[in-house]
Write an enzyme that holds these catalytic residues in place. Structure first.
Site, short mmCIF file in Angstrom:
data_model
loop_
_atom_site.label_atom_id
_atom_site.label_comp_id
_atom_site.label_asym_id
_atom_site.label_seq_id
_atom_site.Cartn_x
_atom_site.Cartn_y
_atom_site.Cartn_z
N LYS A 58 12.72 4.14 10.57
CA LYS A 58 12.82 3.09 9.57
C LYS A 58 14.29 2.84 9.25
O LYS A 58 15.04 3.78 8.98
CB LYS A 58 12.05 3.48 8.31
CG LYS A 58 11.85 2.33 7.33
CD LYS A 58 10.87 2.69 6.23
CE LYS A 58 10.60 1.49 5.34
NZ LYS A 58 9.61 1.79 4.28
N GLU A 60 -5.91 2.68 -2.94
CA GLU A 60 -6.11 2.34 -4.34
C GLU A 60 -7.51 2.70 -4.85
O GLU A 60 -7.66 3.19 -5.97
CB GLU A 60 -5.86 0.84 -4.55
CG GLU A 60 -4.41 0.42 -4.36
CD GLU A 60 -4.03 0.18 -2.91
OE1 GLU A 60 -2.85 -0.10 -2.64
OE2 GLU A 60 -4.94 0.28 -2.04
N ARG A 118 -8.25 -4.10 -4.91
CA ARG A 118 -8.93 -3.35 -3.86
C ARG A 118 -9.78 -2.21 -4.43
O ARG A 118 -10.57 -1.59 -3.71
CB ARG A 118 -7.88 -2.78 -2.90
CG ARG A 118 -7.08 -3.86 -2.18
CD ARG A 118 -5.66 -3.42 -1.88
NE ARG A 118 -5.56 -2.32 -0.95
CZ ARG A 118 -5.41 -2.45 0.37
NH1 ARG A 118 -5.33 -3.65 0.90
NH2 ARG A 118 -5.33 -1.40 1.14
#
Length: 623
Positions: free
Chosen positions: A280, A368, A396
């Site tokens: 990353k 979530e 969600r």
């Protein structure tokens, strides 16, 4: 070289040997642009080579590439006709912050929330088969998104439906913060079999070229292969255990190797998973060394890596930081309190408590629904969870809130960060549906603070005994008070506050949008001394303040409601319902988010579009 690549067909005219230079130019272009026009930096830098290889090997847009989340897709945008307008990225009427089919045929599906790529791509692969089309479909998913439940639901279906889907697992051991959980640890352990996987990959190509891997033999050979591998490595590959052929891990930042691998996998039948390791922030040292801080760093000097920040002296703190400091204060006095976040400890500032009390804070990964049910389980057995989820992502977990928390009337606190309009991240991230969605659910208290003091008071109130499921929603960014660190006190549940006396019109607001109302009334009274406007901060959407509503119904014939949630089903609807139930003939004008998705831009621009900025509120009151 990059200036000669407008679309992927231009890219395919290059030789493989030219691709590394193109990758470096693309990476440099993104760094330079984002230093001026901020966006998601580290994620896009990490997949430059993968992006180039995908568009080089596959016939996009006919072939489908489905990005998960989409914050890594800046290179994809530049290579698909948007290089010359990339400077408008995330600006009003400019390039959208995440891939969207509404913007480009190269953007195959809606991005913004994690873990949906496998399910969407599988649907496209099945559609291609049923239409008799020779279309390749690729899903690109990160290791963080792979922890989401929807990803596993998609994998389960991939293993049982006829398809030729290619899943690319972009494994950088990061989501935004450092990735956590069993899946991430499992992916790390797969490194030990890299030599085996390379040999098996070459063997499968040889077998197919000699006609030994025909489709009717494939499943039996895969099962035999999986059994042998499990015996040799003393572990079962979870993907191959689902009859999804696994290849990797390979270096995802080697564009030449990636092109070769993708070319060999391209026409292979059956579902496949290619495991890539990427870095990353690859190619930009500050982002490589501090990937979390450089996920979306704001403006910076591309040469030195120095981040350009506006001095905070005299500015109010961010709501999230007030939450983080207040949570730690409360937890120090109430040993029942625990913190839960789905992969956003830094974003929601729960990292403050996590640093001081790591044993009482839990990052559950991008999950979530699990975050809510996990919190409900702790609440059932005597703990008091503060579960912090961005409002848009809490959508969600709707069933979990109802089924696992509200039905049992559990004592837990659901803090919805980034509520309301969020600015440049756009419609996938707006937290505008929470008020309307949660209001019909029994056993739930819903509150929104007007400022930082109110946030602290509500958090203090929510952790007191017998408060049930207590929802506190607050916006992204800074508040309005510099002296935010007040002594928290208990607020009476269901009680609002009259902020201003008035005779002619009453304005009822909830949450920080009430500060726009205050400015609007100030301007009206300075410009028009004859009009007298009252202002009530409802503070609680559920339960509504009955005494306050009776006062308004008896004293006013004209009412304006203002909220930074959707106009349908929220505060304005609740007020109309109350007036109707009590046979009141008050005329109500409702201001809120209209029945449309508000595009990306600044929050001020979005409020003007939605009609809840100071000027729009003034006009509504005057009319």
């Amino acid at each position: 070289m990059l200036t000669g690549v407008e679309f992927p067909q231009d890219l395919r005219q290059l030789s493989i040997g030219q691709l590394p230079q193109l990758c470096e130019e693309l990476r440099s272009d993104i760094v330079n642009e984002l230093s001026i026009n901020p966006g998601h930096l580290a994620s896009s830098l990490g997949v430059i080579e993968l992006t180039v290889a995908l568009h080089y090997v596959f016939d996009t847009p006919y072939d489908r590439v489905v990005w998960d989340v989409g914050h890594q897709a800046y290179g994809h945008k530049i290579l698909t006709g948007r290089r010359k307008v990339f400077y408008t990225n995330r600006k009003l009427h400019g390039i959208r912050p995440f891939p969207s089919p509404l913007e480009s045929e190269y953007d195959t599906f809606t991005c913004g929330h994690a873990s949906n790529s496998i399910s969407a791509a599988l649907g496209m692969a099945v559609a291609a088969n049923l239409h008799g089309e020779k279309r390749h479909v690729v899903a690109v998913i990160g290791d963080g998104a792979m922890s989401g439940g929807l990803a596993f639901e998609g994998l389960n279906n991939v293993s049982s439906s006829p398809n030729d889907l290619l899943i690319i697992l972009n494994d950088n051991d990061m989501s935004i913060d450092r990735a956590v959980g069993g899946m991430e640890q499992y992916l790390l352990k797969l490194d030990t079999n890299e030599t085996y996987n390379r040999l098996r990959f070459k063997a499968s190509q040889w077998m197919r070229s000699h006609g030994l891997l025909s489709d009717n033999r494939r499943n039996g050979i895969i099962r035999l292969n999986n059994a042998l591998k499990s015996a040799l490595s003393h572990q079962q590959n979870i993907f191959e255990g689902m009859n999804i052929r696994y290849f990797g891990p390979f270096n995802g930042n080697d564009v030449k190797e990636l092109v070769g691998i993708l070319q060999r996998l391209k026409d292979m039948k059956g579902p496949k998973l290619l495991h890539l390791h990427t870095v990353k922030g690859k190619g930009y040292k500050p982002a490589e060394e501090h990937a979390t801080e450089w996920h979306a760093p704001g403006k910076f000097d591309p040469e030195t890596g120095e981040r350009i920040t506006t001095p905070s002296d005299g500015r109010p703190p961010k709501f999230q930081d007030v939450f983080g400091h207040t949570l730690l204060e409360l937890a120090e006095k109430n040993e029942r309190i625990v913190g839960v976040t789905p992969a956003m400890p830094t974003g929601c500032s729960m990292n403050i408590m996590m640093k001081a009390m790591p044993e009482r804070t839990f990052d559950v990964g991008i999950a979530e629904g699990h975050a809510v049910t996990f919190s409900a389980g702790m609440a059932k057995d005597g703990l008091l969870p503060f579960c912090n989820i961005y409002s848009a992502f809490a959508q969600r977990a709707y069933d979990n809130i109802i089924h696992d928390a509200a039905i049992l009337n559990l004592n837990m606190v659901l803090c919805l960060d980034r509520a309301g309009l969020v600015g440049e991240d756009g419609p996938t991230h707006h937290g505008v549906f929470d008020l309307a969605a949660l209001r019909p659910i029994p056993n739930i208290t819903i509150a929104s603070p007007r400022n930082e003091h109110e946030l602290r008071h509500l958090m203090y109130t929510a952790q007191l005994p017998d408060k049930g499921v207590f929802v506190i929603r607050y916006p992204r960014g800074c508040g309005v008070l510099t002296d935010w660190c007040c002594e928290p006190k208990e607020l009476q549940v269901g009680k609002g506050e009259k902020l201003r006396e008035g005779r002619d019109v009453a304005v009822l607001s909830i949450g920080p949008i009430g500060n726009n109302v205050t400015r609007a009334i100030d301007e009206i009274e300075s410009e028009n001394g004859k009009l007298s406007v009252a202002h009530y901060d409802m503070r609680f959407l559920k339960p509504l303040d009955e005494d306050l509503m009776k006062e308004v119904a008896s004293a006013f014939r004209k009412v304006v409601t203002v909220e930074d949630g959707c106009r349908t089903g929220g505060l304005g609807t609740a007020v109309l319902e109350w007036f109707s139930d009590h046979n009141s003939t008050v005329a109500v004008t409702r201001l809120g988010i209209p029945d449309e998705f508000i595009e990306h831009g600044t929050v001020a621009q979005q409020q003007a579009i939605a009609g809840i900025d100071t000027e729009s509120i003034k006009k509504a009151i005057l009319s």
